[in-house]
Design an enzyme around this catalytic site. Structure first.
Site, PDB file in Angstrom:
ATOM      1  N   GLY A  92       0.843  -1.327   0.015  1.00 56.28           N
ATOM      2  CA  GLY A  92       0.012   0.089  -0.012  1.00 56.28           C
ATOM      3  C   GLY A  92       0.827   1.267  -0.009  1.00 56.28           C
ATOM      4  O   GLY A  92       1.954   1.110   0.410  1.00 56.28           O
ATOM      5  N   GLY A 137       0.165  -4.791   1.019  1.00 58.45           N
ATOM      6  CA  GLY A 137      -1.202  -4.864   0.088  1.00 58.45           C
ATOM      7  C   GLY A 137      -0.980  -5.651  -0.952  1.00 58.45           C
ATOM      8  O   GLY A 137      -2.514  -6.061  -1.396  1.00 58.45           O
ATOM      9  N   GLU A 188       5.759  -5.298   7.602  1.00 60.05           N
ATOM     10  CA  GLU A 188       5.204  -3.998   8.408  1.00 60.05           C
ATOM     11  C   GLU A 188       5.977  -4.027   9.508  1.00 60.05           C
ATOM     12  O   GLU A 188       6.047  -2.970  10.052  1.00 60.05           O
ATOM     13  CB  GLU A 188       3.782  -4.416   8.415  1.00 60.05           C
ATOM     14  N   ASP A 197      -1.269  -6.376   8.008  1.00 63.17           N
ATOM     15  CA  ASP A 197      -2.640  -6.179   7.974  1.00 63.17           C
ATOM     16  C   ASP A 197      -3.212  -6.901   6.747  1.00 63.17           C
ATOM     17  O   ASP A 197      -3.009  -8.007   6.419  1.00 63.17           O
ATOM     18  CB  ASP A 197      -2.959  -4.839   7.985  1.00 63.17           C
TER      19      ASP A 197
END
Length: 352
Positions: free
Chosen positions: A65, A114, A137, A145
């Site tokens: 992301g 992502g 992350e 996530d």
């Protein structure tokens, strides 16, 4: 406004082409919304029998992301923009996981963060020898996530805990072994597979196309290391896992370095998240991640981590607290108790 995705329809197969090569297809909100809109339209179109997702980049499927924009929103105290980004991204992840038609992602290069959210939740995940999959992350003061709290604990053995904590990259062979990928195809035949998929008429045709091009994955280094991964990451706290890393081989040294240099708070949060995710539905995991993300993006470690890795790129973050032994485990437990009260009461509505 520039669109970084292209959509096209080949007979009964719809295709999304990720087309932001200079940023390795990092997902911005416009790309996420574009995918969400296209997939929703095709879901309800009886003429579409399958969806294919490809990349215009020869280096990456999707490198994650656009987290720099999230950091800027955090600096601006713009919680609304942060919520909009993550809630829309997680809506996309859930749609892919529950898609009623085959969703085929072709991964030839990097797929991180992502990028896994728009591939791993799909029904068909094809990788090559050039693929590198990771959830990095914890290096930026965040946590895995995009539904990682659901799919990581469901990988082979304790692989999910290992990958989630260390951010280690899984090769294409590793991805097949762990369950992140469903098919292995040599990179030089991937375009031929894509061409065949664009011509399929139904699910049987798709399965035949995959069968023509799929080969046995090479030996997986992760598979060879599985017993050790399970021994180190199978139970206990992050400190317990670090204490088990007593060997002097390269893998042990690299893993020890990860657990002593990545964001300590993120490591503890990730370990707890993966443990809890094993007993939750995908939707509950996404709901939990959304609430947790609002908390974590307010922390100094997130601002500092993104700065060190993606903004200044000096790779020299200053974490607070600085070491895993400095983490208050009771505070982590209290955080999760507070934010999961409502999430775990929700009705299961999505599953992979």
């Amino acid at each position: 406004m520039t669109s970084f995705i292209r959509t096209r329809v080949h007979g009964s197969v719809a295709e999304i082409v990720l087309d932001r090569p200079k940023a390795l297809n990092a997902l911005d909100l416009g790309m996420i919304r574009g995918m969400l809109d296209a997939l929703t339209q095709w879901r309800d179109d009886d003429a579409i029998t399958a969806v294919l997702v490809t990349s215009s980049s020869d280096r990456a499927f999707c490198a994650g992301g656009d987290i720099k924009s999230v950091r800027q929103a955090a600096l601006d105290r713009d919680s609304g923009s942060i919520h909009a980004f993550f809630s829309t991204e997680y809506e996309l992840n859930a749609l892919i996981a529950n898609y009623p038609k085959p969703y085929v992602a072709l991964i030839d290069g990097h797929a991180m963060g992502g990028g896994l959210g728009i591939s791993v939740h799909g029904s068909v995940r094809v990788v090559t020898e050039k693929a590198a999959l990771a959830m990095p992350e914890t290096a930026i003061g965040f946590f895995p996530d995009v539904g990682a709290s659901y799919f990581l604990p469901r990988l082979t053995g304790s692989t999910g805990m290992y990958l989630g904590l260390t951010g280690a990259r899984a090769s294409g062979a590793d991805a097949v072994h762990a369950g992140l990928a469903t098919h292995f195809v040599p990179s030089d035949t991937l375009e031929a597979l894509a061409t065949d998929i664009r011509k399929v008429g139904d699910r049987a045709d798709l399965e035949a196309a995959l069968a023509r091009h799929t080969v046995a994955a090479p030996d997986s280094e992760l598979a060879q290391r599985q017993t050790e991964v399970d021994r180190v990451f199978g139970s206990g706290t992050v400190a317990d896992m670090l204490a088990r890393l007593t060997g002097d081989d390269e893998w042990t040294a690299q893993t020890r370095e990860a657990l002593t240099t990545l964001a300590p708070s993120s490591l503890w949060i990730t370990a707890e998240l993966v443990r809890r995710g094993a007993d939750l539905t995908l939707q509950q995991c996404l709901d939990l991640e959304l609430v947790l993300g609002a908390e974590v993006t307010r922390n100094a470690d997130f601002i500092e981590g993104v700065r060190a890795v993606l903004v200044d790129k000096d790779r020299n973050p200053s974490w607070n607290p600085p070491a895993i032994d400095d983490i208050d485990s009771e505070a982590i437990e209290a955080l999760f108790t507070e934010i999961t009260a409502d999430v775990t009461d929700s009705q299961p509505s999505h599953s992979r």
